[in-house]
Structures are given as C-alpha cells and as structure tokens.
Design a protein around this motif. Structure first.
Motif, PDB file in Angstrom:
ATOM      1  N   GLY A  51       0.820  -1.217   0.000  1.00 29.73           N
ATOM      2  CA  GLY A  51       0.000   0.000   0.000  1.00 29.73           C
ATOM      3  C   GLY A  51       0.848   1.258   0.000  1.00 29.73           C
ATOM      4  N   ASP A  52       1.904   1.261   0.813  1.00 27.94           N
ATOM      5  CA  ASP A  52       2.810   2.406   0.865  1.00 27.94           C
ATOM      6  C   ASP A  52       3.551   2.571  -0.457  1.00 27.94           C
ATOM      7  OD1 ASP A  52       2.581   3.078   3.825  1.00 27.94           O
ATOM      8  OD2 ASP A  52       3.133   0.955   3.881  1.00 27.94           O
ATOM      9  N   LEU A  53       3.949   1.455  -1.042  1.00 25.45           N
ATOM     10  CA  LEU A  53       4.673   1.510  -2.304  1.00 25.45           C
ATOM     11  C   LEU A  53       3.786   2.001  -3.444  1.00 25.45           C
ATOM     12  CD1 LEU A  53       6.750  -1.757  -1.907  1.00 25.45           C
ATOM     13  CD2 LEU A  53       7.631   0.597  -1.890  1.00 25.45           C
ATOM     14  N   VAL A  54       2.527   1.585  -3.468  1.00 26.64           N
ATOM     15  CA  VAL A  54       1.607   2.090  -4.495  1.00 26.64           C
ATOM     16  C   VAL A  54       1.464   3.601  -4.341  1.00 26.64           C
ATOM     17  CG1 VAL A  54      -0.788   2.093  -5.309  1.00 26.64           C
ATOM     18  CG2 VAL A  54       0.383  -0.077  -4.873  1.00 26.64           C
ATOM     19  N   GLY A  61       9.364  11.021  -9.249  1.00 32.30           N
ATOM     20  CA  GLY A  61      10.766  10.793  -8.928  1.00 32.30           C
ATOM     21  C   GLY A  61      11.065   9.374  -8.477  1.00 32.30           C
ATOM     22  N   TRP A  62      10.092   8.719  -7.869  1.00 25.82           N
ATOM     23  CA  TRP A  62      10.297   7.369  -7.349  1.00 25.82           C
ATOM     24  C   TRP A  62       9.587   6.301  -8.181  1.00 25.82           C
ATOM     25  CZ3 TRP A  62      14.196   7.177  -4.397  1.00 25.82           C
ATOM     26  CH2 TRP A  62      14.460   8.155  -3.446  1.00 25.82           C
ATOM     27  N   ALA A  63       8.802   6.684  -9.137  1.00 20.87           N
ATOM     28  CA  ALA A  63       7.905   5.751  -9.825  1.00 20.87           C
ATOM     29  C   ALA A  63       8.617   4.507 -10.359  1.00 20.87           C
ATOM     30  CB  ALA A  63       7.149   6.464 -10.947  1.00 20.87           C
ATOM     31  N   LEU A  64       9.697   4.673 -11.082  1.00 25.22           N
ATOM     32  CA  LEU A  64      10.354   3.509 -11.689  1.00 25.22           C
ATOM     33  C   LEU A  64      10.950   2.587 -10.627  1.00 25.22           C
ATOM     34  CD1 LEU A  64      11.259   1.865 -14.103  1.00 25.22           C
ATOM     35  CD2 LEU A  64      13.289   3.333 -14.253  1.00 25.22           C
ATOM     36  N   VAL A  65      11.640   3.146  -9.645  1.00 24.71           N
ATOM     37  CA  VAL A  65      12.259   2.328  -8.600  1.00 24.71           C
ATOM     38  C   VAL A  65      11.185   1.581  -7.806  1.00 24.71           C
ATOM     39  CG1 VAL A  65      13.712   2.397  -6.539  1.00 24.71           C
ATOM     40  CG2 VAL A  65      14.206   3.909  -8.454  1.00 24.71           C
ATOM     41  N   VAL A  66      10.077   2.250  -7.534  1.00 25.35           N
ATOM     42  CA  VAL A  66       8.981   1.613  -6.796  1.00 25.35           C
ATOM     43  C   VAL A  66       8.352   0.506  -7.636  1.00 25.35           C
ATOM     44  CG1 VAL A  66       6.708   1.991  -5.780  1.00 25.35           C
ATOM     45  CG2 VAL A  66       8.531   3.635  -5.368  1.00 25.35           C
ATOM     46  N   ARG A  67       8.149   0.752  -8.911  1.00 24.80           N
ATOM     47  CA  ARG A  67       7.599  -0.296  -9.792  1.00 24.80           C
ATOM     48  C   ARG A  67       8.491  -1.525  -9.786  1.00 24.80           C
ATOM     49  NH1 ARG A  67       6.905   3.789 -14.689  1.00 24.80           N
ATOM     50  NH2 ARG A  67       5.336   5.115 -13.722  1.00 24.80           N
ATOM     51  N   GLN A  68       9.786  -1.298  -9.820  1.00 29.03           N
ATOM     52  CA  GLN A  68      10.719  -2.421  -9.810  1.00 29.03           C
ATOM     53  C   GLN A  68      10.641  -3.196  -8.488  1.00 29.03           C
ATOM     54  OE1 GLN A  68      14.221  -0.146 -10.777  1.00 29.03           O
ATOM     55  NE2 GLN A  68      14.032  -0.586 -12.971  1.00 29.03           N
ATOM     56  N   ALA A  69      10.468  -2.484  -7.383  1.00 32.55           N
ATOM     57  CA  ALA A  69      10.327  -3.160  -6.086  1.00 32.55           C
ATOM     58  C   ALA A  69       9.032  -3.966  -6.047  1.00 32.55           C
ATOM     59  CB  ALA A  69      10.356  -2.134  -4.951  1.00 32.55           C
ATOM     60  N   ILE A  70       7.954  -3.372  -6.511  1.00 31.53           N
ATOM     61  CA  ILE A  70       6.656  -4.054  -6.516  1.00 31.53           C
ATOM     62  C   ILE A  70       6.715  -5.293  -7.403  1.00 31.53           C
ATOM     63  CG2 ILE A  70       4.248  -3.850  -7.285  1.00 31.53           C
ATOM     64  CD1 ILE A  70       4.359  -0.905  -6.290  1.00 31.53           C
ATOM     65  N   ARG A  99      -2.590   8.007 -14.904  1.00 32.03           N
ATOM     66  CA  ARG A  99      -1.499   7.640 -15.811  1.00 32.03           C
ATOM     67  C   ARG A  99      -0.414   6.863 -15.067  1.00 32.03           C
ATOM     68  NH1 ARG A  99      -0.500   8.778 -20.759  1.00 32.03           N
ATOM     69  NH2 ARG A  99      -1.994  10.495 -20.824  1.00 32.03           N
ATOM     70  N   LEU A 100      -0.026   7.328 -13.892  1.00 32.65           N
ATOM     71  CA  LEU A 100       1.024   6.643 -13.132  1.00 32.65           C
ATOM     72  C   LEU A 100       0.566   5.255 -12.674  1.00 32.65           C
ATOM     73  CD1 LEU A 100       2.365   9.719 -11.184  1.00 32.65           C
ATOM     74  CD2 LEU A 100       3.677   8.329 -12.808  1.00 32.65           C
ATOM     75  N   LEU A 101      -0.681   5.133 -12.286  1.00 29.32           N
ATOM     76  CA  LEU A 101      -1.200   3.809 -11.908  1.00 29.32           C
ATOM     77  C   LEU A 101      -1.247   2.881 -13.119  1.00 29.32           C
ATOM     78  CD1 LEU A 101      -4.041   4.884  -9.449  1.00 29.32           C
ATOM     79  CD2 LEU A 101      -1.889   3.730  -8.844  1.00 29.32           C
TER      80      LEU A 101
END
Length: 150
Positions: A51-54, A61-70, A99-101
C-alpha cells in the motif's frame, strides 16, 4: 553497504515498521531511497508495504524504482494484492495519478486490472483522465482483451 543491509535484515525487530517510516515523505528522500534500495535487494517485506509503495509510485521521482520493487512479488500473488489498492485510489485520482497507476500496471503486466482502470477512466467527466484511457487503450487493449486458453 551489503553488510549493513544484512545486519538490518537479521537484527531489526520491526523491519516492515521501520521501512514503512522510511518510505514516508516526512522521512525525506535519503531514507526513502535507502528503504527502496533495501527492498530491491531483499524483497521479503515488499508485500507488507505494498500500500505504501503504491502511494509512493504516484511520485514521478520514485515511480520507476517503486515499480521495480513491486515487481519483485510473484505475479500470481501480486495481482490480488494490488487490485483493491488500485481500485481504492481511482475514486480520488486525477489524470496524472491515473497515468502513473496505469504505468505501474503495465510494468507488472496486470492486464485485466489495466483494462478495468481504462474503463473507469473512460467513464469520467475529466478530459485529461479520458485521454489517459485513450492512450492506454491504443497501446495495450490487445493485452486485456486477449484471453489465453487454459
């Protein structure tokens, strides 16, 4: 750095709690980055922090790194966990968040869920959100319309 990650992994009493605090905006970018680096290296805590990562994935700024973690969560486990988090966010999402989701869903190949997001976006009164739906329909609709044979 790897030794410190291993120490943290083995000795922290509440790893998910500490990581959750580090992922907040109040913790600042250095701690957010450190938490994301840790999750990339040792993803056991990613499901508990989904939930926090979504939420953090809505930050450009964090979108790509967070997607990779998820994306470290196995796909069959991820989609059922992700679905309620995405659907809940759509109620208050603006066009940028849609768009980001959608980009997150493309990254993790959650095609059926992307189709539902696009359908909701098409039903809004906001032209920017409908534009997101049109963009993702044009690029990805074959992915959610295709039903493989079991």
């Amino acid at each position: 750095m790897h030794r410190r990650q291993a120490d943290f992994y083995q000795e922290a009493h509440d790893r998910p709690g500490l990581l959750k605090l580090a992922l907040t905006a109040e913790a600042g970018p250095w701690q957010q980055g450190a938490a994301l680096d840790f999750l990339a290296a040792l993803p056991d805590d990613v499901p508990a922090l989904l939930g926090d990562l979504v939420g953090l994935s809505l930050s450009r700024g964090w979108a790509l790194v967070v997607r990779q973690a998820i994306d470290r969560i196995p796909h069959d486990d991820l989609v059922p966990l992700l679905e309620p988090l995405i659907v809940e966010r759509l109620d208050s999402a603006d066009d940028d968040e849609y768009r980001l989701l959608a980009e997150l869903l493309v990254h993790v190949e959650a095609w059926e869920l992307l189709g539902r997001l696009v359908s909701r976006a098409l039903d809004t009164d906001d032209p920017g959100t409908r534009e997101v739906a049109e963009d993702f329909t044009q690029s990805y609709s074959p992915m959610w319309l295709f039903k493989p044979n079991p």
